[in-house]
Motif scaffolding. Sequence first.
Motif, PDB file in Angstrom:
ATOM      1  N   ASP A   1       0.852  -1.190   0.000  1.00 46.22           N
ATOM      2  CA  ASP A   1       0.000   0.000   0.000  1.00 46.22           C
ATOM      3  C   ASP A   1       0.888   1.241   0.000  1.00 46.22           C
ATOM      4  O   ASP A   1       1.710   1.427   0.906  1.00 46.22           O
ATOM      5  CB  ASP A   1      -0.890   0.000   1.252  1.00 46.22           C
TER       6      ASP A   1
ATOM      7  N   ARG B   1       0.575   4.209   0.777  1.00 53.01           N
ATOM      8  CA  ARG B   1       0.495   5.133   1.900  1.00 53.01           C
ATOM      9  C   ARG B   1       1.567   4.858   2.948  1.00 53.01           C
ATOM     10  O   ARG B   1       1.862   5.738   3.777  1.00 53.01           O
ATOM     11  CB  ARG B   1      -0.902   5.071   2.528  1.00 53.01           C
TER      12      ARG B   1
ATOM     13  N   LYS C   1       6.280  13.199   1.154  1.00 57.38           N
ATOM     14  CA  LYS C   1       5.577  12.649   2.314  1.00 57.38           C
ATOM     15  C   LYS C   1       6.363  12.908   3.591  1.00 57.38           C
ATOM     16  O   LYS C   1       5.786  13.192   4.654  1.00 57.38           O
ATOM     17  CB  LYS C   1       5.340  11.149   2.117  1.00 57.38           C
TER      18      LYS C   1
ATOM     19  N   LEU D   1      -1.864  11.361   6.118  1.00 55.46           N
ATOM     20  CA  LEU D   1      -1.475  10.186   5.345  1.00 55.46           C
ATOM     21  C   LEU D   1      -2.636   9.471   4.681  1.00 55.46           C
ATOM     22  O   LEU D   1      -2.438   8.488   3.952  1.00 55.46           O
ATOM     23  CB  LEU D   1      -0.724   9.197   6.264  1.00 55.46           C
ATOM     24  N   GLY D   2      -3.847   9.926   4.915  1.00 59.20           N
ATOM     25  CA  GLY D   2      -5.016   9.250   4.369  1.00 59.20           C
ATOM     26  C   GLY D   2      -5.276   7.909   5.009  1.00 59.20           C
ATOM     27  O   GLY D   2      -5.808   6.988   4.372  1.00 59.20           O
ATOM     28  N   LEU D   3      -4.922   7.793   6.293  1.00 54.84           N
ATOM     29  CA  LEU D   3      -5.080   6.525   7.017  1.00 54.84           C
ATOM     30  C   LEU D   3      -6.063   6.654   8.172  1.00 54.84           C
ATOM     31  O   LEU D   3      -5.885   6.060   9.240  1.00 54.84           O
ATOM     32  CB  LEU D   3      -3.715   6.053   7.536  1.00 54.84           C
TER      33      LEU D   3
END
Length: 416
Positions: free
Chosen positions: A360, A362, A369, A410-412
Amino acid sequence: MALVEINFDGLIGPSHNYAGLSYGNLAATRHAGQASQPRAAALQGLEKMRHNMALGLPQGFLVPLPRPNYTYLAALNARPETDDVLTAIAWSASSMWTANAATVSPAPDTADGRCHITPANLVSMPHRAQEWPDTLRQLAIAFASRPHFALHPPVPPSFGDEGAANHMRMTAAHDQPGIEIFVYGRTGGKFPARQHEQASRAVARGHLLDPERALFVEQNPDAIAAGAFHNDVVAVANEHVLFCHELAFADPKGTYSAIRDMLPEAEIVVVPDNEVSLADAIASYLFNAQLVSLPPGGMALIVPSECHEQPATRAYIDRLAASNGPIRQVIHVDVRQSMANGGGPACLRLRVVADPVTVDPRFLLDEAKADAIEAVIAKHWPEQIEPFDLQFVSLEETVVEARRALLATLGLEQLA
């Protein structure tokens, strides 16, 4: 598939503190009760990751687990205002040491051609035994591709498993079949032996390893008694090279012979005790280093800056770098905040051999990042935590919001 080694470092969480919870970890107990610096700790860890990327090494990360762990406190009917030890356990940021997150067997070593991952149960220490359910949730997202990864439940808690900190892999090249070395301890010494032989054997069976290519080795009880609570405090391997202390294993000659029988090209670099004593090796974390293969060729040993400050280890690594051996470069990194709690460069990373496109994205780091993570840390991570701060609601709110901000960046958010 283009298989490469990816180091997944633990992002150091905003609850990083020195509670001295890890019995047998001399650095952790020595610094118990001191003020920690979570922001500096996280930035030091991130800088190490940036440095590895600059060397051309693929870099991943895992995010901090939710802290304080309300579920843990509720299950124990704990009262934060009176139960100091249980409160400290619920705040522990020890998941940053991802070498303990899991044991990983790459696809070339397994019967079904998948990378097998077993999260560690960490039952030897209460502050770590709470980690595996949240670690498993995270690993299931990062390595969700079932054609490429097999994710197992942890070994039942009757047998202690501490993950990759007691596991080494040796091979001609990362993408080639290798041998896997499981190092266990025996109970009854000064400090607890955290890795049980049966846990190691259970993991090897679950990972579908060839029994002829799996080696089970006892750690030297004297090393455990001296403070080498994990094998990675006295030994590290990379591809065909094993770098270890003379007193790392209970049967060193038998261990070296078995390795050479399984992998004839193995090179074993043994550091004599009369050059670097066991005490000096543990104090400096010479072996809790990242031994890595550099893209241009050759190997580098990434050691904590304490190795340069300690006379015996400084003299040894100067000779090592100047030798004609397999390790020609020694790189120093500053991870002092982690070191003070008992974890060096090797503790902070979990090695996974895989094709990056199967992971993944991410959880894979690049400079953009890293910049975004650094901004979150600088804005939200506490600058300092004193032990008595853990009872304050204001710190609790800060820590929870800091992790929430990181997950959003982080889109988590699913890990909230």
